[in-house]
Design a protein around this motif. Structure first.
Motif, PDB file in Angstrom:
ATOM      1  N   LEU A   1       0.812  -1.220   0.000  1.00 33.95           N
ATOM      2  CA  LEU A   1       0.000   0.000   0.000  1.00 33.95           C
ATOM      3  C   LEU A   1       0.842   1.265   0.000  1.00 33.95           C
ATOM      4  CD1 LEU A   1      -2.778  -1.006   2.570  1.00 33.95           C
ATOM      5  CD2 LEU A   1      -2.840  -1.166   0.075  1.00 33.95           C
ATOM      6  N   ALA A   2       2.153   1.125   0.236  1.00 32.22           N
ATOM      7  CA  ALA A   2       3.081   2.256   0.313  1.00 32.22           C
ATOM      8  C   ALA A   2       2.676   3.233   1.411  1.00 32.22           C
ATOM      9  CB  ALA A   2       3.199   2.965  -1.042  1.00 32.22           C
ATOM     10  N   LEU A   3       2.374   2.668   2.596  1.00 35.75           N
ATOM     11  CA  LEU A   3       1.927   3.476   3.728  1.00 35.75           C
ATOM     12  C   LEU A   3       2.516   2.947   5.035  1.00 35.75           C
ATOM     13  CD1 LEU A   3      -1.913   3.542   2.994  1.00 35.75           C
ATOM     14  CD2 LEU A   3      -0.337   5.454   2.713  1.00 35.75           C
ATOM     15  N   TYR A   4       2.657   3.846   5.979  1.00 42.68           N
ATOM     16  CA  TYR A   4       2.884   3.465   7.360  1.00 42.68           C
ATOM     17  C   TYR A   4       1.503   3.379   7.989  1.00 42.68           C
ATOM     18  CZ  TYR A   4       7.937   4.092   7.281  1.00 42.68           C
ATOM     19  OH  TYR A   4       9.276   3.948   7.025  1.00 42.68           O
ATOM     20  N   GLU A   5       0.971   2.165   8.056  1.00 40.62           N
ATOM     21  CA  GLU A   5      -0.410   1.953   8.479  1.00 40.62           C
ATOM     22  C   GLU A   5      -0.700   2.542   9.852  1.00 40.62           C
ATOM     23  OE1 GLU A   5      -1.250  -2.209   8.280  1.00 40.62           O
ATOM     24  OE2 GLU A   5      -1.024  -2.280   6.106  1.00 40.62           O
ATOM     25  N   GLU A   6       0.122   2.234  10.819  1.00 45.31           N
ATOM     26  CA  GLU A   6      -0.112   2.680  12.190  1.00 45.31           C
ATOM     27  C   GLU A   6      -0.135   4.203  12.282  1.00 45.31           C
ATOM     28  OE1 GLU A   6       2.008   2.344  16.565  1.00 45.31           O
ATOM     29  OE2 GLU A   6       2.416   0.794  15.085  1.00 45.31           O
ATOM     30  N   ASP A   7       0.767   4.857  11.575  1.00 41.39           N
ATOM     31  CA  ASP A   7       0.815   6.320  11.600  1.00 41.39           C
ATOM     32  C   ASP A   7      -0.440   6.927  10.991  1.00 41.39           C
ATOM     33  OD1 ASP A   7       3.317   6.060  12.712  1.00 41.39           O
ATOM     34  OD2 ASP A   7       4.402   6.658  10.905  1.00 41.39           O
ATOM     35  N   LEU A   8      -0.843   6.415   9.837  1.00 43.02           N
ATOM     36  CA  LEU A   8      -2.019   6.950   9.159  1.00 43.02           C
ATOM     37  C   LEU A   8      -3.277   6.736   9.987  1.00 43.02           C
ATOM     38  CD1 LEU A   8      -3.485   8.237   6.784  1.00 43.02           C
ATOM     39  CD2 LEU A   8      -3.492   5.981   5.682  1.00 43.02           C
ATOM     40  N   LEU A   9      -3.491   5.519  10.464  1.00 39.07           N
ATOM     41  CA  LEU A   9      -4.679   5.230  11.262  1.00 39.07           C
ATOM     42  C   LEU A   9      -4.677   6.031  12.563  1.00 39.07           C
ATOM     43  CD1 LEU A   9      -4.966   1.391  10.731  1.00 39.07           C
ATOM     44  CD2 LEU A   9      -6.513   3.146   9.843  1.00 39.07           C
ATOM     45  N   GLY A  10      -3.544   6.106  13.222  1.00 40.28           N
ATOM     46  CA  GLY A  10      -3.439   6.877  14.463  1.00 40.28           C
ATOM     47  C   GLY A  10      -3.763   8.336  14.241  1.00 40.28           C
ATOM     48  N   PHE A  11      -3.239   8.906  13.168  1.00 37.74           N
ATOM     49  CA  PHE A  11      -3.499  10.315  12.863  1.00 37.74           C
ATOM     50  C   PHE A  11      -4.988  10.566  12.650  1.00 37.74           C
ATOM     51  CE2 PHE A  11      -4.203  13.639   9.703  1.00 37.74           C
ATOM     52  CZ  PHE A  11      -3.671  14.728  10.369  1.00 37.74           C
ATOM     53  N   VAL A  12      -5.609   9.756  11.821  1.00 35.82           N
ATOM     54  CA  VAL A  12      -7.029   9.955  11.514  1.00 35.82           C
ATOM     55  C   VAL A  12      -7.884   9.726  12.753  1.00 35.82           C
ATOM     56  CG1 VAL A  12      -8.974   9.075  10.160  1.00 35.82           C
ATOM     57  CG2 VAL A  12      -6.768   9.455   9.069  1.00 35.82           C
ATOM     58  N   GLN A  13      -7.615   8.669  13.477  1.00 36.21           N
ATOM     59  CA  GLN A  13      -8.426   8.352  14.660  1.00 36.21           C
ATOM     60  C   GLN A  13      -8.265   9.397  15.764  1.00 36.21           C
ATOM     61  OE1 GLN A  13      -7.039   4.358  15.359  1.00 36.21           O
ATOM     62  NE2 GLN A  13      -8.473   3.483  13.883  1.00 36.21           N
ATOM     63  N   GLU A  14      -7.084   9.974  15.907  1.00 33.66           N
ATOM     64  CA  GLU A  14      -6.846  10.984  16.938  1.00 33.66           C
ATOM     65  C   GLU A  14      -7.358  12.362  16.549  1.00 33.66           C
ATOM     66  OE1 GLU A  14      -2.774  11.065  18.277  1.00 33.66           O
ATOM     67  OE2 GLU A  14      -2.707   8.874  18.348  1.00 33.66           O
ATOM     68  N   THR A  15      -7.217  12.720  15.291  1.00 32.65           N
ATOM     69  CA  THR A  15      -7.591  14.073  14.870  1.00 32.65           C
ATOM     70  C   THR A  15      -9.046  14.186  14.418  1.00 32.65           C
ATOM     71  OG1 THR A  15      -6.833  13.737  12.591  1.00 32.65           O
ATOM     72  CG2 THR A  15      -5.225  14.623  14.188  1.00 32.65           C
ATOM     73  N   GLN A  16      -9.664  13.050  14.082  1.00 32.52           N
ATOM     74  CA  GLN A  16     -11.033  13.078  13.569  1.00 32.52           C
ATOM     75  C   GLN A  16     -11.861  11.942  14.180  1.00 32.52           C
ATOM     76  OE1 GLN A  16     -10.871  13.665   9.164  1.00 32.52           O
ATOM     77  NE2 GLN A  16      -8.682  13.690   9.574  1.00 32.52           N
ATOM     78  N   PRO A  17     -11.959  11.909  15.521  1.00 32.57           N
ATOM     79  CA  PRO A  17     -12.624  10.769  16.170  1.00 32.57           C
ATOM     80  C   PRO A  17     -14.094  10.599  15.773  1.00 32.57           C
ATOM     81  CG  PRO A  17     -12.213  12.525  17.753  1.00 32.57           C
ATOM     82  CD  PRO A  17     -11.512  12.898  16.486  1.00 32.57           C
ATOM     83  N   GLU A  18     -14.810  11.677  15.614  1.00 35.44           N
ATOM     84  CA  GLU A  18     -16.225  11.558  15.250  1.00 35.44           C
ATOM     85  C   GLU A  18     -16.388  10.992  13.837  1.00 35.44           C
ATOM     86  OE1 GLU A  18     -18.023  15.366  15.888  1.00 35.44           O
ATOM     87  OE2 GLU A  18     -17.404  15.390  17.997  1.00 35.44           O
ATOM     88  N   GLN A  19     -15.592  11.475  12.914  1.00 36.94           N
ATOM     89  CA  GLN A  19     -15.656  10.977  11.546  1.00 36.94           C
ATOM     90  C   GLN A  19     -15.219   9.518  11.487  1.00 36.94           C
ATOM     91  OE1 GLN A  19     -14.363  13.870  12.460  1.00 36.94           O
ATOM     92  NE2 GLN A  19     -15.431  15.442  11.309  1.00 36.94           N
ATOM     93  N   TRP A  20     -14.235   9.157  12.319  1.00 37.83           N
ATOM     94  CA  TRP A  20     -13.785   7.775  12.330  1.00 37.83           C
ATOM     95  C   TRP A  20     -14.890   6.854  12.843  1.00 37.83           C
ATOM     96  CZ3 TRP A  20     -10.645   4.921   9.854  1.00 37.83           C
ATOM     97  CH2 TRP A  20     -10.417   3.611  10.268  1.00 37.83           C
TER      98      TRP A  20
END
Length: 78
Positions: A33-52
């Motif tokens: 996927l060419a991604l750091y999965e943990e970093d991406l998921l952590g960022f989205v879940q922490e910065t956008q909890p309602e949307q997640w």
């Protein structure tokens, strides 16, 4: 030659780290996927909890994997 390239690469990495860049670990990188999965998921879940939470309801079967694949697909279009 190769030695100069390595020195140049290390200098760039040092500068990036000095300016707030985080150095990733190869074990956390998903090559497919060419991604750091943990970093991406952590960022989205922490910065956008309602949307997640909403996203998790839309895709109750493994929302993390679905999200990662969706992001990778969008990035590959660029």
């Amino acid at each position: 030659g190769k030695a100069n390239e390595s020195t140049f690469q290390n200098d760039i990495i040092k500068q990036l780290i000095a300016n707030g860049w985080l150095l990733g670990q190869p074990s956390g990188y998903n090559r497919k996927l060419a991604l750091y999965e943990e970093d991406l998921l952590g960022f989205v879940q922490e910065t956008q909890p309602e949307q997640w939470q909403k996203y998790g309801k839309l895709y109750p079967q493994n929302p993390e994997q679905h999200f990662l694949e969706r992001v990778a697909a969008q990035l590959s279009k660029a």
